[in-house]
Scaffold this active site. Structure first.
Site, PDB file in Angstrom:
ATOM      1  N   TYR A  29      22.155  56.455  41.860  1.00 17.83           N
ATOM      2  CA  TYR A  29      20.966  57.299  41.997  1.00 17.83           C
ATOM      3  C   TYR A  29      21.071  58.171  43.243  1.00 17.83           C
ATOM      4  CZ  TYR A  29      18.909  54.347  38.431  1.00 17.83           C
ATOM      5  OH  TYR A  29      18.654  53.689  37.245  1.00 17.83           O
ATOM      6  N   CYS A  30      20.209  59.164  43.285  1.00 17.84           N
ATOM      7  CA  CYS A  30      20.125  60.091  44.406  1.00 17.84           C
ATOM      8  C   CYS A  30      20.013  59.330  45.719  1.00 17.84           C
ATOM      9  CB  CYS A  30      18.899  60.977  44.226  1.00 17.84           C
ATOM     10  SG  CYS A  30      18.483  61.980  45.660  1.00 17.84           S
ATOM     11  N   PRO A  31      20.723  59.699  46.769  1.00 21.65           N
ATOM     12  CA  PRO A  31      21.675  60.811  46.833  1.00 21.65           C
ATOM     13  C   PRO A  31      23.134  60.358  46.685  1.00 21.65           C
ATOM     14  CG  PRO A  31      21.146  60.126  49.055  1.00 21.65           C
ATOM     15  CD  PRO A  31      20.458  59.157  48.126  1.00 21.65           C
ATOM     16  N   GLY A  32      23.347  59.252  45.936  1.00 25.78           N
ATOM     17  CA  GLY A  32      24.706  58.718  45.788  1.00 25.78           C
ATOM     18  C   GLY A  32      25.735  59.736  45.312  1.00 25.78           C
TER      19      GLY A  32
END
Lengths: 86, 128
Positions: free
Chosen positions: A23-26
């Site tokens: 998930y963000c910001p991965g």
């Protein structure tokens, strides 16, 4: 995770960054880590299931002065291709 | 360069996760980022026997079952990829009776509130 894919008769290689499932910001952070290792002119393709990446990655690319190449969708996976410009 | 100072005081999963997201994205986007860790947040940054963050609400529970980017990794990326500086509050370290070596390696030297205020002056300040 980085893999190298040959692009046929094109001399350069495109690095694939598989950030599916995170998930963000991965995805953005994985792209930036790979960008640091890349050479100018290299293309990187990030695979993401996080739809926010479709907006966030181009935003970051434009902000820091790299090049967007294209964004495509296959099923629930986004393929975002960028080029290191500096 | 625009400056963003982030205080992380809560030990809640929701707040520490969002603080890590904000710090990492801001740092790699050209902001000058300073993070100040204190109160219930600081134990989360112990190298050994760090407690798990508590869930503040249903969203914390939801995130626990998802493949979220680990907050420690995001803070480390903020430093490695974006030159953020992450400080531990010297008061909180005194209360916990710990030295710098007890904390994650990406946490730099202890800092007092007076120095933090000087660092934060003139920029945005976000608190979690």
């Amino acid at each position: 995770m980085l893999e190298l894919l040959s692009k046929g008769n094109i001399m350069s290689e495109r690095k694939i960054i598989d950030a599916r499932g995170t998930y963000c910001p991965g995805p953005l952070m994985e792209l930036i880590a790979a960008m640091k290792q890349a050479e100018i002119g290299d293309e990187l393709e990030i695979l993401s299931t996080d739809e926010g990446s479709v907006n966030d990655v181009p935003e970051w690319i434009n902000k820091v002065g790299h090049d967007m190449v294209e964004t495509t969708q296959e099923g629930d996976v986004w393929h975002i291709i960028v080029r290191k410009a500096k | 360069m625009s400056k963003i100072s982030i205080t992380v005081l809560s030990g809640s999963r929701e707040k520490v996760q969002f603080a890590a997201m904000a710090a990492s994205v801001a740092a790699v986007s050209g902001f000058d980022v300073t993070v100040f860790l204190s109160m219930n947040a600081l134990p989360l940054f112990l190298r050994e026997n760090a407690p798990a963050p508590t869930n503040e609400g249903a969203f914390g529970e939801l995130m626990e079952g998802k493949n979220m980017p680990p907050y420690l990794d995001l803070f480390e990326s903020a430093v490695d990829l974006g030159d953020a500086r992450i400080y531990a509050c010297s008061m909180a370290m005194d209360v916990m009776e710990i030295g710098k070596d007890a904390l994650q390696p990406f946490v730099t030297e202890p800092m007092g509130l007076t120095k933090f205020l000087s660092e934060a002056e003139g920029g945005q300040c976000w608190s979690f």
